[in-house]
Design a protein around this motif. Structure first.
Motif, PDB file in Angstrom:
ATOM      1  N   GLU A 787       0.832  -1.208   0.000  1.00 22.15           N
ATOM      2  CA  GLU A 787       0.000   0.000   0.000  1.00 22.15           C
ATOM      3  C   GLU A 787       0.868   1.260   0.000  1.00 22.15           C
ATOM      4  OE1 GLU A 787      -4.024  -1.511   2.351  1.00 22.15           O
ATOM      5  OE2 GLU A 787      -2.325  -0.700   3.465  1.00 22.15           O
ATOM      6  N   LEU A 788       1.932   1.261   0.765  1.00 23.91           N
ATOM      7  CA  LEU A 788       2.808   2.432   0.784  1.00 23.91           C
ATOM      8  C   LEU A 788       3.473   2.648  -0.567  1.00 23.91           C
ATOM      9  CD1 LEU A 788       4.503   2.004   4.274  1.00 23.91           C
ATOM     10  CD2 LEU A 788       2.855   3.754   3.621  1.00 23.91           C
ATOM     11  N   ALA A 789       3.736   1.577  -1.288  1.00 22.79           N
ATOM     12  CA  ALA A 789       4.420   1.700  -2.571  1.00 22.79           C
ATOM     13  C   ALA A 789       3.471   2.023  -3.714  1.00 22.79           C
ATOM     14  CB  ALA A 789       5.194   0.419  -2.873  1.00 22.79           C
ATOM     15  N   HIS A 790       2.201   1.594  -3.630  1.00 17.28           N
ATOM     16  CA  HIS A 790       1.318   1.699  -4.791  1.00 17.28           C
ATOM     17  C   HIS A 790       0.004   2.427  -4.509  1.00 17.28           C
ATOM     18  CE1 HIS A 790       4.041  -1.134  -6.690  1.00 17.28           C
ATOM     19  NE2 HIS A 790       3.851  -2.002  -5.709  1.00 17.28           N
ATOM     20  N   ALA A 791      -0.396   2.598  -3.249  1.00 20.21           N
ATOM     21  CA  ALA A 791      -1.705   3.179  -2.953  1.00 20.21           C
ATOM     22  C   ALA A 791      -1.633   4.621  -2.472  1.00 20.21           C
ATOM     23  CB  ALA A 791      -2.423   2.333  -1.895  1.00 20.21           C
ATOM     24  N   VAL A 792      -0.451   5.203  -2.365  1.00 16.73           N
ATOM     25  CA  VAL A 792      -0.317   6.607  -1.936  1.00 16.73           C
ATOM     26  C   VAL A 792      -0.323   7.476  -3.187  1.00 16.73           C
ATOM     27  CG1 VAL A 792       1.090   8.292  -0.715  1.00 16.73           C
ATOM     28  CG2 VAL A 792       0.984   5.930   0.109  1.00 16.73           C
ATOM     29  N   PRO A 793      -1.328   8.341  -3.377  1.00 21.15           N
ATOM     30  CA  PRO A 793      -1.390   9.162  -4.599  1.00 21.15           C
ATOM     31  C   PRO A 793      -0.260  10.187  -4.647  1.00 21.15           C
ATOM     32  CG  PRO A 793      -3.503   9.122  -3.414  1.00 21.15           C
ATOM     33  CD  PRO A 793      -2.467   8.577  -2.494  1.00 21.15           C
ATOM     34  N   PRO A 794       0.055  10.697  -5.829  1.00 20.55           N
ATOM     35  CA  PRO A 794       1.063  11.770  -5.931  1.00 20.55           C
ATOM     36  C   PRO A 794       0.622  13.005  -5.140  1.00 20.55           C
ATOM     37  CG  PRO A 794       0.611  10.818  -8.082  1.00 20.55           C
ATOM     38  CD  PRO A 794      -0.408  10.244  -7.144  1.00 20.55           C
ATOM     39  N   GLY A 795       1.579  13.674  -4.535  1.00 19.84           N
ATOM     40  CA  GLY A 795       1.270  14.838  -3.708  1.00 19.84           C
ATOM     41  C   GLY A 795       0.762  14.481  -2.333  1.00 19.84           C
ATOM     42  N   HIS A 796       0.815  13.208  -1.964  1.00 20.19           N
ATOM     43  CA  HIS A 796       0.370  12.754  -0.651  1.00 20.19           C
ATOM     44  C   HIS A 796       1.538  12.107   0.077  1.00 20.19           C
ATOM     45  CE1 HIS A 796      -3.458  13.354  -2.629  1.00 20.19           C
ATOM     46  NE2 HIS A 796      -4.117  13.121  -1.500  1.00 20.19           N
TER      47      HIS A 796
END
Length: 818
Positions: A787-796
């Protein structure tokens, strides 16, 4: 009564600390000369109608707003939202009056006594005052004057909740309702239940279902209730009694059906926005409070303590627009010190009457920063970083609220990890540095910022000291020994800088041997020459140059320094052994013995070195490292500054100021000794902010220890899964409720049921099934590596905070553009 000068948070006298200036300019006037020019018998308050020496009146310059005026838009931004990869356009803030109160006589031109035998700050302020401009009309002619933005900021309510929640105007959310019924279903259910209640009531009172409903009325009412005085039957009274009885039946029916149809819940949802709007209208900061005791602009604490004259002066300056948020925080700090010692109350009042909002101004004379790029609330020392996303992975109370940091959480140190371009400098380092600079102007903090030249850490005017290593136009030098006078202390810091990144690869005890080897040379050299050696001199001694050793021994023998001569002899014997650590130290020190650094790290008084011993003063320091072409030297200097900062912050006699070190790029600076230093900062009212591109820049054996040593952790979008695994491990797990829905096929032995199932399968193409729901409570990671690698949107980014008092906030997904 001595009321001039600058005082620290404890009320002790603090000397001014102005930035550098040309040596040819005249020194600042002394306090005696100012008193002689202004006269001794002139009243302090209210201000006189004439200027100095009987001249015309000088109107006060307009004060800048506590923060730049916001354009219409979301309240979370101090300007246009910053886009990914595009720096935010700074908002110009008018500079406040920069005339400081007169300093005491007898000081040096810089106003600060030397530290470690060398003055580190000299000259008057380099922040030029902005020319006074006429006030801009804010409304049409004849309209009532608009309230100054500072008063609106001051009167806004604040509520300190969990660590990291933006307290400015914060209102807690109502309790979470997991089984909340949708509003649409509530409306439909209320209409259906109301229609059923009305239909049943009509059927009853029209006797459609029979006249049984009249039996209680006939049993519990008396005939005398509907007869007149003469005993005759009164038909109208009887009809009225029957109607009242029917209405009571209707009320009972509607009450029962209203409970079934959730009418109270529907009414709460429909009228909650109205009630909330009324509360916000009553708490509108643009409306002054009804009583002066409830108006913070009237300084009620001063009035209750008997300092009414000082409160009147400060209230006048606030209403006249002569005060900003920095002034308010600075005077509040001084009042806290005066209240702790009642004997200082008279001096406090006298200083306020003399200088008003400019009392206890920062030694540089600045009362604001030239520009601001973030939202600050100096009343609680917070700077806003963004808004918590409305995501189910975030705790309910954090969703949609602003997130901020303050010295209370920065005291546990913060580590931010993210790839280049993720926004570490623009969205974290920049706002934090700006907040610490504002707190330094308020006399509450001291900040040291270290980064590459041109990294955008703030304009030169926002700092008192700017050390540009490797550039000829640098006004300051960096003290190689951190202001230390003890050879062992200086040797330990220098050894950490030279060999700290090699500690894990060298044999055991090599770091202690390196510290001892340097100390064995620093002690004799200082005893012989009264100073520590420069970089070329120390390099010659470490390399074992015979001429350097012979010259030093002759001076020691001539002055009778036998103890230091024995130290030098011991070092000479160790240098003759194979694999001596001195050769490695000389090789690493050669990184600083370059032509680009020829004018730096001087110890003979030819330069103006800055020492980190100045952390007892509210200084704002920026150190630019020569990143291009000297990457290894920059890392060495970063380790040196980190070691000196940790030693100076812990050894401070006055820890009232919060000291913070900001390393914009902490690659190859994390060592075992640095981790121990980070843990010691927490108890010394100090902290550090470190940023990394990846945890691979830290030795593998220290990655988990680094995440455990800091209390605040921040993972940006674009993190790799192996870096995310370390964050997932340190953030741990939590208990969550899961629902498993299982479809099972229905098998029946009855003929009719089989026919119905066959028809259903032909019509729908699916077999007849039944669902079973299983509810379980399981332990699950708060944020997994995936989730940290793929579920964090840009700017977040995902941020977790811990305060120095032990309160912690769970990891929260933050929108850094909000």
């Amino acid at each position: 009564m001595d009321t001039e000068g600058t005082y620290d948070a404890r009320g002790a006298r603090r000397e001014p600390v102005p930035p550098p200036i040309d040596r040819q300019q005249p020194p600042l006037p002394s306090a005696d000369s100012v008193r002689d020019a202004g006269g001794q018998g002139a009243p302090l308050w209210p201000p006189s109608s004439t200027g100095p020496a009987g001249g015309p009146a000088v109107p006060p310059a307009p004060m800048a707003a506590p923060f730049p005026a916001q354009p219409p838009g979301p309240p979370h931004s101090a300007g246009a939202p910053r886009q990914h990869g595009v720096p935010q356009r700074p908002v110009e803030v008018p500079a406040p009056p920069t005339t400081p109160p007169p300093t005491a006589s007898g000081l040096t031109p810089g106003g600060l006594p030397p530290v470690g035998g060398q003055p580190y700050l000299t000259g008057p302020p380099n922040v030029a005052p902005a020319p006074a401009a006429p006030p801009v009309p804010v409304g049409p002619p004849g309209a009532p004057p608009a309230q100054h933005p500072f008063l609106e900021w001051l009167r806004t309510s604040r509520r300190l909740a969990e660590p990291g929640i933006w307290a400015f105007g914060y209102r807690p959310k109502p309790p979470e309702e997991p089984d909340r019924v949708p509003t649409r279903s509530l409306v439909i259910g209320a209409l259906v239940s109301g229609l059923c209640a009305w239909l049943l009531w009509k059927l009853i009172i029209n006797a459609t279902l029979g006249s049984f409903y009249m039996w209680p009325f006939e049993q519990f009412t008396r005939d005398s209730w509907y007869r007149d005085k003469n005993g005759r039957f009164d038909a109208q009274a009887y009809v009225n009694m029957v109607r009242i009885y029917e209405y009571l039946i209707g009320a009972g029916i509607f009450a029962v059906f209203g409970k079934v149809g959730h009418w109270p819940e529907l009414l709460r949802r429909l009228f909650a926005p109205l009630l909330r709007a009324m509360e916000e209208h009553n708490a509108d900061p643009s409306r002054p409070p009804a009583t002066p005791e409830a108006d913070p602009a009237e300084w009620p604490e001063l009035r209750q303590a008997g300092a009414r004259d000082a409160a009147d002066r400060l209230a006048h300056d606030a209403r006249a627009g002569l005060m900003n948020d920095v002034d308010h925080a600075r005077i509040t700090q001084a009042w806290t010190s005066a209240r702790a010692q009642p004997s200082r109350l008279a001096a406090f009042t006298d200083t306020v009457l003399r200088h008003g909002a400019a009392a206890w101004v920062h030694p540089s004379g600045a009362r604001n920063l030239p520009v601001r790029i973030a939202r600050h609330d100096l009343a609680v020392s917070q700077v806003r970083l963004g808004t918590a996303a409305d995501d189910p992975r975030n705790p309910y109370q954090h969703r949609g609220v602003g997130l901020a940091v303050d010295p209370g959480v920065l005291g546990t140190s913060l580590l931010a990890v993210g790839p280049p371009g993720a926004g570490k400098t623009a969205r974290l380092v920049g706002p934090v540095v700006e907040a610490l600079c504002l707190q330094a102007l308020a006399g509450q903090a001291a900040v040291v910022v270290v980064g590459a030249a041109g990294a955008g850490l703030g304009p030169d005017e926002a700092f008192d000291v700017v050390v540009k290593i490797g550039r000829s136009d640098s006004a300051y030098d960096l003290d190689l020994y951190g202001g230390a006078t003890d050879a062992d202390e200086a040797g330990g810091m220098l050894a950490e800088a030279l060999l700290g990144d090699l500690t894990l690869t060298l044999p055991g005890g090599e770091s202690q041997r390196a510290s001892t080897a340097i100390a064995q040379l620093l002690g004799p050299f200082r005893a012989a020459h009264g100073r520590f050696p420069s970089v070329p001199e120390l390099r010659e001694l470490l390399e074992g140059a015979p001429s350097a050793w012979l010259a030093l021994r002759k001076v020691l023998e001539a002055t009778g320094q036998q103890t230091h001569a024995r130290e030098l002899d011991a070092r000479e014997r160790q240098a003759a052994r194979p694999g001596d650590i001195g050769t490695v130290l000389a090789e690493r020190l050669a990184l600083l013995d370059r032509p680009a650094f020829a004018h730096f790290f001087k110890t003979d008084g030819a330069s103006r070195p800055f020492s980190l011993r100045a952390l007892e003063h509210p200084v704002r320091v920026r150190i630019d490292l020569p990143e291009r072409g000297y990457a290894e030297a920059s890392r060495l200097l970063a380790r040196l500054v980190l070691a000196q900062f940790a030693e100076s912050a812990v050894s401070r006699a006055d820890r009232s100021l919060f000291a913070c070190l900001v390393l914009d790029d902490a690659s190859h600076t994390v060592t075992p000794e640095a981790l121990r230093a980070l843990q010691r900062l927490r108890s010394a009212n100090a902290g550090a902010v470190l940023t990394l591109r990846t945890l691979d820049d830290v030795p593998q054996a220290l990655r988990s220890a680094l995440l455990g040593a800091v209390g605040c952790r921040m993972a940006y979008a674009g993190l790799t899964t192996w870096d995310g695994a370390h964050f997932a491990e340190v953030w741990g797990k939590e208990w969550v409720e899961t629902r498993d829905v299982t479809d099972r096929q229905i098998i029946s032995d009855e003929p009719l049921t089989k026919v119905l199932h066959f028809i259903r399968r032909v019509a729908t193409g699916k077999a007849a099934t039944a669902q079973s729901v299983t509810v379980r409570t399981v332990e699950r990671e708060r944020w997994s590596a995936s989730e940290l690698a793929h579920a964090v949107p840009p700017g977040h980014a995902v941020l977790s905070l811990t305060s120095v008092r032990g309160h912690s906030a769970p990891p929260v997904l933050v929108n850094l553009n909000g």
